[in-house]
Design a protein around this motif. Sequence first.
Motif, PDB file in Angstrom:
ATOM      1  N   GLY A 186      -7.520  25.889  63.907  1.00  0.00           N
ATOM      2  CA  GLY A 186      -8.928  25.620  64.131  1.00  0.00           C
ATOM      3  C   GLY A 186      -9.864  26.573  63.423  1.00  0.00           C
ATOM      4  N   VAL A 187      -9.295  27.555  62.726  1.00  0.00           N
ATOM      5  CA  VAL A 187     -10.093  28.480  61.916  1.00  0.00           C
ATOM      6  C   VAL A 187      -9.370  28.686  60.584  1.00  0.00           C
ATOM      7  CG1 VAL A 187     -11.117  29.678  63.893  1.00  0.00           C
ATOM      8  CG2 VAL A 187      -8.991  30.542  62.883  1.00  0.00           C
ATOM      9  N   PRO A 188     -10.090  29.087  59.531  1.00  0.00           N
ATOM     10  CA  PRO A 188      -9.456  29.249  58.221  1.00  0.00           C
ATOM     11  C   PRO A 188      -8.634  30.532  58.099  1.00  0.00           C
ATOM     12  CG  PRO A 188     -11.797  29.737  58.078  1.00  0.00           C
ATOM     13  CD  PRO A 188     -11.556  29.243  59.463  1.00  0.00           C
ATOM     14  N   VAL A 189      -7.593  30.442  57.280  1.00  0.00           N
ATOM     15  CA  VAL A 189      -6.745  31.590  56.966  1.00  0.00           C
ATOM     16  C   VAL A 189      -6.648  31.714  55.450  1.00  0.00           C
ATOM     17  CG1 VAL A 189      -4.465  32.645  57.220  1.00  0.00           C
ATOM     18  CG2 VAL A 189      -5.399  31.234  59.074  1.00  0.00           C
ATOM     19  N   VAL A 190      -6.952  32.892  54.939  1.00  0.00           N
ATOM     20  CA  VAL A 190      -6.780  33.194  53.516  1.00  0.00           C
ATOM     21  C   VAL A 190      -5.517  34.032  53.379  1.00  0.00           C
ATOM     22  CG1 VAL A 190      -7.776  34.269  51.469  1.00  0.00           C
ATOM     23  CG2 VAL A 190      -9.276  33.147  53.137  1.00  0.00           C
ATOM     24  N   CYS A 191      -4.526  33.489  52.690  1.00  0.00           N
ATOM     25  CA  CYS A 191      -3.246  34.176  52.503  1.00  0.00           C
ATOM     26  C   CYS A 191      -3.220  34.812  51.115  1.00  0.00           C
ATOM     27  CB  CYS A 191      -2.088  33.195  52.645  1.00  0.00           C
ATOM     28  SG  CYS A 191      -1.975  32.400  54.262  1.00  0.00           S
ATOM     29  N   VAL A 192      -3.230  36.130  51.075  1.00  0.00           N
ATOM     30  CA  VAL A 192      -3.200  36.873  49.823  1.00  0.00           C
ATOM     31  C   VAL A 192      -1.793  37.440  49.656  1.00  0.00           C
ATOM     32  CG1 VAL A 192      -4.241  38.727  48.479  1.00  0.00           C
ATOM     33  CG2 VAL A 192      -5.642  37.463  50.135  1.00  0.00           C
ATOM     34  N   HIS A 193      -1.128  37.119  48.531  1.00  0.00           N
ATOM     35  CA  HIS A 193       0.289  37.480  48.400  1.00  0.00           C
ATOM     36  C   HIS A 193       0.640  37.728  46.940  1.00  0.00           C
ATOM     37  CE1 HIS A 193       3.829  36.983  51.320  1.00  0.00           C
ATOM     38  NE2 HIS A 193       4.238  37.781  50.338  1.00  0.00           N
ATOM     39  N   GLY A 194       1.379  38.799  46.692  1.00  0.00           N
ATOM     40  CA  GLY A 194       1.820  39.125  45.346  1.00  0.00           C
ATOM     41  C   GLY A 194       3.125  38.449  44.986  1.00  0.00           C
ATOM     42  N   THR A 195       3.250  38.080  43.721  1.00  0.00           N
ATOM     43  CA  THR A 195       4.470  37.401  43.283  1.00  0.00           C
ATOM     44  C   THR A 195       5.666  38.336  43.211  1.00  0.00           C
ATOM     45  OG1 THR A 195       3.919  37.783  40.954  1.00  0.00           O
ATOM     46  CG2 THR A 195       3.155  35.710  41.939  1.00  0.00           C
ATOM     47  N   ASP A 196       5.426  39.656  43.126  1.00  0.00           N
ATOM     48  CA  ASP A 196       6.521  40.620  43.025  1.00  0.00           C
ATOM     49  C   ASP A 196       6.841  41.283  44.357  1.00  0.00           C
ATOM     50  OD1 ASP A 196       6.507  39.951  40.376  1.00  0.00           O
ATOM     51  OD2 ASP A 196       6.123  41.961  39.612  1.00  0.00           O
ATOM     52  N   ASP A 197       6.441  40.664  45.440  1.00  0.00           N
ATOM     53  CA  ASP A 197       6.694  41.203  46.780  1.00  0.00           C
ATOM     54  C   ASP A 197       8.155  40.955  47.148  1.00  0.00           C
ATOM     55  OD1 ASP A 197       6.750  41.807  49.538  1.00  0.00           O
ATOM     56  OD2 ASP A 197       4.655  41.208  49.761  1.00  0.00           O
ATOM     57  N   VAL A 198       8.927  42.028  47.293  1.00  0.00           N
ATOM     58  CA  VAL A 198      10.331  41.900  47.684  1.00  0.00           C
ATOM     59  C   VAL A 198      10.521  42.180  49.167  1.00  0.00           C
ATOM     60  CG1 VAL A 198      11.197  42.443  45.378  1.00  0.00           C
ATOM     61  CG2 VAL A 198      10.861  44.291  47.028  1.00  0.00           C
ATOM     62  N   ASN A 199       9.495  42.660  49.848  1.00  0.00           N
ATOM     63  CA  ASN A 199       9.591  42.930  51.282  1.00  0.00           C
ATOM     64  C   ASN A 199       9.359  41.657  52.095  1.00  0.00           C
ATOM     65  OD1 ASN A 199       8.535  45.429  49.812  1.00  0.00           O
ATOM     66  ND2 ASN A 199       9.260  46.319  51.736  1.00  0.00           N
ATOM     67  N   VAL A 200       8.264  40.956  51.765  1.00  0.00           N
ATOM     68  CA  VAL A 200       7.961  39.656  52.375  1.00  0.00           C
ATOM     69  C   VAL A 200       7.736  38.684  51.225  1.00  0.00           C
ATOM     70  CG1 VAL A 200       6.416  38.324  53.857  1.00  0.00           C
ATOM     71  CG2 VAL A 200       6.906  40.726  54.397  1.00  0.00           C
ATOM     72  N   LEU A 221      -1.304  36.713  43.640  1.00  0.00           N
ATOM     73  CA  LEU A 221      -1.556  37.908  42.840  1.00  0.00           C
ATOM     74  C   LEU A 221      -0.357  38.125  41.907  1.00  0.00           C
ATOM     75  CD1 LEU A 221      -2.853  40.272  45.680  1.00  0.00           C
ATOM     76  CD2 LEU A 221      -4.204  38.822  44.150  1.00  0.00           C
ATOM     77  N   PRO A 222      -0.453  37.704  40.649  1.00  0.00           N
ATOM     78  CA  PRO A 222       0.681  37.830  39.724  1.00  0.00           C
ATOM     79  C   PRO A 222       1.073  39.293  39.515  1.00  0.00           C
ATOM     80  CG  PRO A 222      -0.950  36.299  38.856  1.00  0.00           C
ATOM     81  CD  PRO A 222      -1.592  36.982  40.037  1.00  0.00           C
ATOM     82  N   GLY A 223       2.374  39.556  39.616  1.00  0.00           N
ATOM     83  CA  GLY A 223       2.900  40.884  39.334  1.00  0.00           C
ATOM     84  C   GLY A 223       2.605  41.937  40.379  1.00  0.00           C
ATOM     85  N   VAL A 224       2.094  41.553  41.535  1.00  0.00           N
ATOM     86  CA  VAL A 224       1.694  42.520  42.563  1.00  0.00           C
ATOM     87  C   VAL A 224       2.787  42.643  43.625  1.00  0.00           C
ATOM     88  CG1 VAL A 224       0.047  42.928  44.448  1.00  0.00           C
ATOM     89  CG2 VAL A 224      -0.770  42.213  42.185  1.00  0.00           C
ATOM     90  N   GLU A 225       3.036  43.906  44.037  1.00  0.00           N
ATOM     91  CA  GLU A 225       4.079  44.159  45.040  1.00  0.00           C
ATOM     92  C   GLU A 225       3.474  44.229  46.439  1.00  0.00           C
ATOM     93  OE1 GLU A 225       4.350  47.472  46.598  1.00  0.00           O
ATOM     94  OE2 GLU A 225       2.384  47.809  45.711  1.00  0.00           O
ATOM     95  N   HIS A 226       4.295  44.638  47.410  1.00  0.00           N
ATOM     96  CA  HIS A 226       3.967  44.467  48.817  1.00  0.00           C
ATOM     97  C   HIS A 226       2.801  45.329  49.297  1.00  0.00           C
ATOM     98  CE1 HIS A 226       4.800  43.205  52.919  1.00  0.00           C
ATOM     99  NE2 HIS A 226       4.973  44.450  53.319  1.00  0.00           N
ATOM    100  N   PHE A 227       2.716  46.564  48.809  1.00  0.00           N
ATOM    101  CA  PHE A 227       1.781  47.514  49.404  1.00  0.00           C
ATOM    102  C   PHE A 227       0.443  47.618  48.665  1.00  0.00           C
ATOM    103  CE2 PHE A 227       5.930  48.862  50.961  1.00  0.00           C
ATOM    104  CZ  PHE A 227       5.673  48.967  52.325  1.00  0.00           C
ATOM    105  N   ALA A 228       0.312  46.977  47.525  1.00  0.00           N
ATOM    106  CA  ALA A 228      -0.935  47.082  46.757  1.00  0.00           C
ATOM    107  C   ALA A 228      -2.125  46.543  47.538  1.00  0.00           C
ATOM    108  CB  ALA A 228      -0.808  46.339  45.429  1.00  0.00           C
ATOM    109  N   VAL A 229      -1.897  45.571  48.402  1.00  0.00           N
ATOM    110  CA  VAL A 229      -3.000  44.942  49.138  1.00  0.00           C
ATOM    111  C   VAL A 229      -3.615  45.861  50.185  1.00  0.00           C
ATOM    112  CG1 VAL A 229      -2.326  42.539  48.756  1.00  0.00           C
ATOM    113  CG2 VAL A 229      -1.312  43.826  50.656  1.00  0.00           C
ATOM    114  N   ILE A 230      -2.966  46.987  50.507  1.00  0.00           N
ATOM    115  CA  ILE A 230      -3.560  47.926  51.461  1.00  0.00           C
ATOM    116  C   ILE A 230      -3.986  49.227  50.775  1.00  0.00           C
ATOM    117  CG2 ILE A 230      -2.464  46.960  53.504  1.00  0.00           C
ATOM    118  CD1 ILE A 230      -0.454  49.316  53.397  1.00  0.00           C
ATOM    119  N   ASP A 231      -4.146  49.166  49.477  1.00  0.00           N
ATOM    120  CA  ASP A 231      -4.684  50.295  48.716  1.00  0.00           C
ATOM    121  C   ASP A 231      -6.098  49.932  48.285  1.00  0.00           C
ATOM    122  OD1 ASP A 231      -5.435  52.195  46.860  1.00  0.00           O
ATOM    123  OD2 ASP A 231      -3.552  52.139  45.743  1.00  0.00           O
TER     124      ASP A 231
END
Length: 250
Positions: A186-200, A221-231
């Motif tokens: 009932g509400v929108p979700v924006v899923c941001v995810h890197g293609t190089d994420d090996v954790n999830v 996010l092409p070429g982005v790993e798991h933790f870049a999104v919290i930097d």
Amino acid sequence: MPTPLRIAYGDHPSQFGELTLPEGAPRAVVVVVHGGFWRNRHGLELGRPLAADLAAAGFAAWNIEYRRVGGDGGWPATFEDVAAAVDLLAGREDLPLEEVVAVGHSAGGHLATWLAARPGLPPDAPGAGPAVRLRGVVSQAGVLDLVDAERNGVGNGAQADLLGGGPDDVPDRYVLASPIERLPLGVPVVCVHGTDDVNVPIRQSERFVAAAGAEAELVVLPGVEHFAVIDPTTEAWAACRDGLERLLGS
């Protein structure tokens, strides 16, 4: 950097949050939910840089801690805690409670999205009957399909540890706890995810967005790993901030 205000929502040492307020009236409230596969190894220190960045942009940031596996958490305590942390905001006249969104990373992405699903939970389920409802969520490499994650070894059994068994052992818990099982939210979700994420693996966000349809958006996010999104210094975090702005209609 603004000084966070520590506020307890229970008696357990992990039942607290840090509220960082901007200068002037906040534009909106962003609930920050840290990850770590629901385990006691990591805490809300992961969310502090994001909270500071959000406060600098005019948001009130509510960075929440919760009981985790290995620290009295798991089912249902972890879910009860994040729900209670959000509901603690109810009645605060200094916050725009009609403008509350969440951002969560990894396991925190799961919990943030689950928080948005609370209005649709059965009355006797943990977290049902929210006092504060979310307008939307930015999931940062979130674990959004717990059954698929457990069966594919995401987190080395983290989902079973959280819920007290696998999908065949406690299926009812997976139905209540897994965001993909709670659709439509009932509400929108924006899923941001890197293609190089090996954790999830990005498969988690892809499956959720495919099932959610118009309710969800996938930002790849092409070429982005798991933790870049919290930097906060990265373009990956900028993509998350952009997602929050879209949720709030800015």
